[in-house]
Write a protein that holds these residues in place. Structure first.
Motif, mmCIF file in Angstrom:
data_model
loop_
_atom_site.group_PDB
_atom_site.id
_atom_site.type_symbol
_atom_site.label_atom_id
_atom_site.label_comp_id
_atom_site.label_asym_id
_atom_site.label_seq_id
_atom_site.Cartn_x
_atom_site.Cartn_y
_atom_site.Cartn_z
ATOM 1 N N GLU A 1 0.833 -1.205 0.000
ATOM 2 C CA GLU A 1 0.000 0.000 0.000
ATOM 3 C C GLU A 1 0.868 1.255 0.000
ATOM 4 O OE1 GLU A 1 -3.389 2.220 2.803
ATOM 5 O OE2 GLU A 1 -2.455 0.335 3.444
ATOM 6 N N TRP A 2 1.895 1.241 0.843
ATOM 7 C CA TRP A 2 2.781 2.405 0.914
ATOM 8 C C TRP A 2 3.561 2.576 -0.388
ATOM 9 C CZ3 TRP A 2 7.608 4.407 0.632
ATOM 10 C CH2 TRP A 2 7.836 5.626 1.278
ATOM 11 N N PHE A 3 4.013 1.472 -0.961
ATOM 12 C CA PHE A 3 4.771 1.510 -2.208
ATOM 13 C C PHE A 3 3.930 2.084 -3.350
ATOM 14 C CE2 PHE A 3 5.291 -0.946 -6.187
ATOM 15 C CZ PHE A 3 6.518 -0.455 -6.605
ATOM 16 N N ARG A 4 2.713 1.608 -3.481
ATOM 17 C CA ARG A 4 1.873 2.075 -4.584
ATOM 18 C C ARG A 4 1.475 3.537 -4.397
ATOM 19 N NH1 ARG A 4 0.827 -1.883 -7.951
ATOM 20 N NH2 ARG A 4 0.919 -4.054 -7.240
ATOM 21 N N ASP B 1 15.170 16.679 -4.082
ATOM 22 C CA ASP B 1 15.954 16.922 -2.878
ATOM 23 C C ASP B 1 15.982 15.664 -2.012
ATOM 24 O OD1 ASP B 1 17.291 19.154 -1.227
ATOM 25 O OD2 ASP B 1 15.928 18.201 0.209
ATOM 26 N N HIS B 2 17.067 15.493 -1.272
ATOM 27 C CA HIS B 2 17.192 14.304 -0.430
ATOM 28 C C HIS B 2 16.125 14.282 0.662
ATOM 29 C CE1 HIS B 2 19.113 11.218 2.111
ATOM 30 N NE2 HIS B 2 19.668 10.825 0.982
ATOM 31 N N ASN B 3 15.719 15.438 1.135
ATOM 32 C CA ASN B 3 14.629 15.518 2.112
ATOM 33 C C ASN B 3 13.308 15.653 1.357
ATOM 34 O OD1 ASN B 3 16.261 15.439 4.459
ATOM 35 N ND2 ASN B 3 16.790 17.603 4.168
ATOM 36 N N ASN B 4 12.723 14.508 1.017
ATOM 37 C CA ASN B 4 11.480 14.512 0.247
ATOM 38 C C ASN B 4 10.410 13.739 1.008
ATOM 39 O OD1 ASN B 4 11.616 11.542 -0.819
ATOM 40 N ND2 ASN B 4 13.632 12.417 -1.276
ATOM 41 N N PRO B 5 9.148 13.962 0.695
ATOM 42 C CA PRO B 5 8.046 13.362 1.470
ATOM 43 C C PRO B 5 7.979 11.840 1.411
ATOM 44 C CG PRO B 5 7.267 15.209 0.133
ATOM 45 C CD PRO B 5 8.654 14.914 -0.313
ATOM 46 N N VAL B 6 8.599 11.212 0.401
ATOM 47 C CA VAL B 6 8.531 9.746 0.309
ATOM 48 C C VAL B 6 9.837 9.105 0.767
ATOM 49 C CG1 VAL B 6 6.824 9.831 -1.529
ATOM 50 C CG2 VAL B 6 9.243 9.707 -2.123
#
Length: 618
Positions: free
Chosen positions: A276-279, A300-305
């Motif tokens: 679920e998280w992957f999709r 950017d390295h600091n991204n939401p995923v």
């Protein structure tokens, strides 16, 4: 220690009685629930027939391979009982149970048609047969102790313990961390309540990383916590991190079967959470851009995923003239190196001195030589252990998996090709085919070349059998002759006495094809029973000769036979006339058995003639 024998029937019945009692009491769960649905009925029917294609389709649809029908038969029992080795192998690879301590497991062994199938069932131990998600779980659990390459991005502290973890795993597995990290994705440290016992903290982390529940919890003198305090700490941290099943996972660890069932449930739950998280985050955030601008994309390295690398796949150019004006596109997937390490290709890349191994503020873009659809299948497998894809793309997946050194995905692709590409025929049905080229759903020549290039033995065997069972449609084609030449050329410094591997396999399966016909009909026994006793010189006894002569005299040879009628186009067909049967070279024969016997010799002669025309000996 002597190997256990298969249980007797009375022992099986006692085992069933005890098992039902434990299920009724709620001590254990039913491994083989009753399933009366139509998809499951179709799976059972395919297992009886040995239809690999339908079996693979139903497994892909998610039909429970461990359910039972109204007669208490599981698909594995049916396949074993009916002697379909390949179907039994497919079911076991898909998670079918054959555990010796259970009624259905012992029953499956008891009913196996032959020793080959019985040995196959015995080979599949606990880890293989009941835990198809174990490779995924083992990899994720290994991330806790992996030193290189460094893939962690957050440090979690409890009491005096600091553990380096992965944000995406915490977010996928714990609703608590999902909410906290969504609000502050740049977070690199996190503190849990200091009163948490270290053993409780370790158990929670192992649970989040799909590790097995500890059989014993350290407590008492020297640890600073009593057993009750440790259990209280586990209960507290499970509520804090919103992982309520942690306590049940530990309590069920004392009983082997309950622990296995709990483990199976937890792994399925963990895989579902990761998927679920992957999709939602990886596939949901893929970027499609023009190929000329793909390398200009910055993350950017600091991204939401919490991605730390971008994988790029370019669309393959279309051969259609109408697509000449279309602008080529590329797809970029935000990924996590921790999961890409399941591929030996990426593992070597990230542990080397290449620039991709060094972490920078902007994520590296890594080109993968495959289509976006194939790369999506590969990523889905690496993140979730799921490998569901159609036959049309299976060869591309095979090549990509070989390039990235993902052996299990290669095997999955080979299974898809050899099952869905079998044309829906069982082995017995294939033996009766007449080899029309319209039956071919796949390019078998491309398949066998792919098998050679990727070194997949299972695929080579499938291709040889496919050709042998349809040899009439292929033996006269230039492509087949070219394939035989390629097979001969694969032997370096080939001598005249060297055999040709493909040709040997085709001859073997050709013999199997026609032998199945004769064995099924019991033709050899029939001929032996009808043969008259002979003298030493092979002639019939005088008494028997008299009977034969009388029979010939009694025949009215002036009456037209079916053969003469068939040769005379103007003659009317009498009542009860049956169709004429001809061999591959046009000769008229009496029945299908004569037809098969002559066709077998004709095909062998054609193979010999082909070798002679190619100046090959084999």
């Amino acid at each position: 220690m002597a190997e256990r024998t298969v249980l007797r029937k009375d022992q099986l019945e006692l085992s069933l009685h005890n098992e039902k009692k434990l299920i009724k009491e709620g001590t254990i769960k039913d491994d083989n629930p009753l399933d009366l649905s139509e998809p499951f009925r179709e799976l059972c029917s395919a297992c009886r027939r040995g239809d690999l294609k339908v079996c693979q389709e139903k497994i892909t649809e998610g039909v429970n391979v461990n359910a039972r029908d109204s007669y208490d038969y599981t698909p594995l029992i049916l396949a074993s009982l009916c002697g379909h080795y390949e179907v039994a192998q497919l079911l076991l690879e898909s998670g079918a149970l054959c555990e010796r301590d259970t009624f259905q497991g012992e029953r499956c062994l008891y009913n196996a048609l032959n020793d080959r199938i019985r040995n196959l069932l015995l080979e599949y131990d606990y880890s293989k047969s009941t835990d198809p998600l174990q490779p995924l779980a083992a990899h994720i659990a290994s991330l806790l102790t992996r030193q290189t390459p460094v893939t962690t991005d957050i440090t979690v502290t409890a009491a005096d313990q600091d553990v380096s973890l992965h944000k995406f795993i915490l977010a996928a597995r714990s609703p608590y961390f999902r909410g906290k990290l969504a609000a502050a994705p740049e977070t690199t440290t996190w503190k849990l309540p200091s009163t948490t016992p270290p053993e409780a903290f370790s158990a929670a982390i192992r649970y989040l990383y799909l590790g097995e529940a500890p059989r014993e919890l350290r407590s008492g003198p020297g640890t600073g916590f009593t057993e009750s305090e440790v259990f209280a700490g586990i209960d507290k941290i499970s509520k804090y991190l919103e992982i309520q099943s942690l306590m049940d996972n530990i309590l069920d660890g004392g009983d082997r079967r309950r622990a296995r069932q709990r483990r199976t449930v937890e792994l399925a739950k963990g895989r579902a959470q990761l998927e679920e998280w992957f999709r939602e985050n990886v596939l949901g955030n893929k970027v499609v851009v023009e190929t000329s601008k793909a390398n200009k994309v910055t993350w950017d390295h600091n991204n939401p995923v919490f991605a730390d690398v971008l994988l790029r796949a370019d669309e393959l150019p279309e051969e259609d003239e109408n697509s000449a004006d279309e602008i080529p596109k590329s797809t970029l997937f935000p990924c996590h190196r921790a999961m890409l390490l399941r591929s030996e290709f990426f593992q070597a890349m990230f542990t080397s001195s290449f620039r991709e191994a060094h972490v920078k503020d902007q994520l590296h873009i890594i080109d993968v030589d495959c289509s976006p659809d194939v790369l999506e299948i590969i990523l889905t497998f690496l993140y979730t252990e799921r490998a569901d894809f159609p036959l049309e793309i299976a060869v591309d997946v095979l090549f990509a998996a070989d390039m990235l050194f993902i052996e299990k995905l290669k095997s999955k692709a080979a299974v898809v090709i050899s099952t869905l590409g079998s044309g829906g025929m069982s082995q017995a049905e294939a033996a009766r085919t007449r080899g029309t080229q319209d039956e071919d759903d796949i390019d078998i020549y491309a398949i066998i070349r792919a098998a050679w290039l990727t070194r997949v033995q299972r695929l080579e065997e499938f291709a040889a059998r496919f050709l042998a069972y349809r040899l009439e449609a292929h033996i006269d084609s230039p492509e087949f002759a070219e394939l035989i030449q390629e097979s001969a050329a694969r032997i370096q410094a080939r001598q005249e006495t060297d055999s040709i591997e493909l040709l040997d396999d085709i001859r073997f399966y050709l013999n199997e094809r026609f032998r199945l016909r004769f064995d099924d009909a019991g033709l050899d026994e029939l001929m032996d029973e009808q043969a008259p006793p002979a003298n030493g010189d092979g002639t019939a006894q005088p008494e028997e000769m008299g009977k034969i002569t009388e029979g010939v005299e009694a025949m009215n040879v002036s009456k037209p036979t079916s053969a003469t009628i068939a040769l005379n186009g103007n003659a009317q067909q009498p009542q009860g006339y049956t169709r004429e049967i001809r061999t591959l070279d046009g000769a008229l024969v009496e029945d299908e058995f004569d037809e098969d016997a002559m066709n077998y010799e004709i095909l062998l002669e054609k193979l010999d003639a082909l070798l002679e025309s190619l100046n090959l000996d084999a």
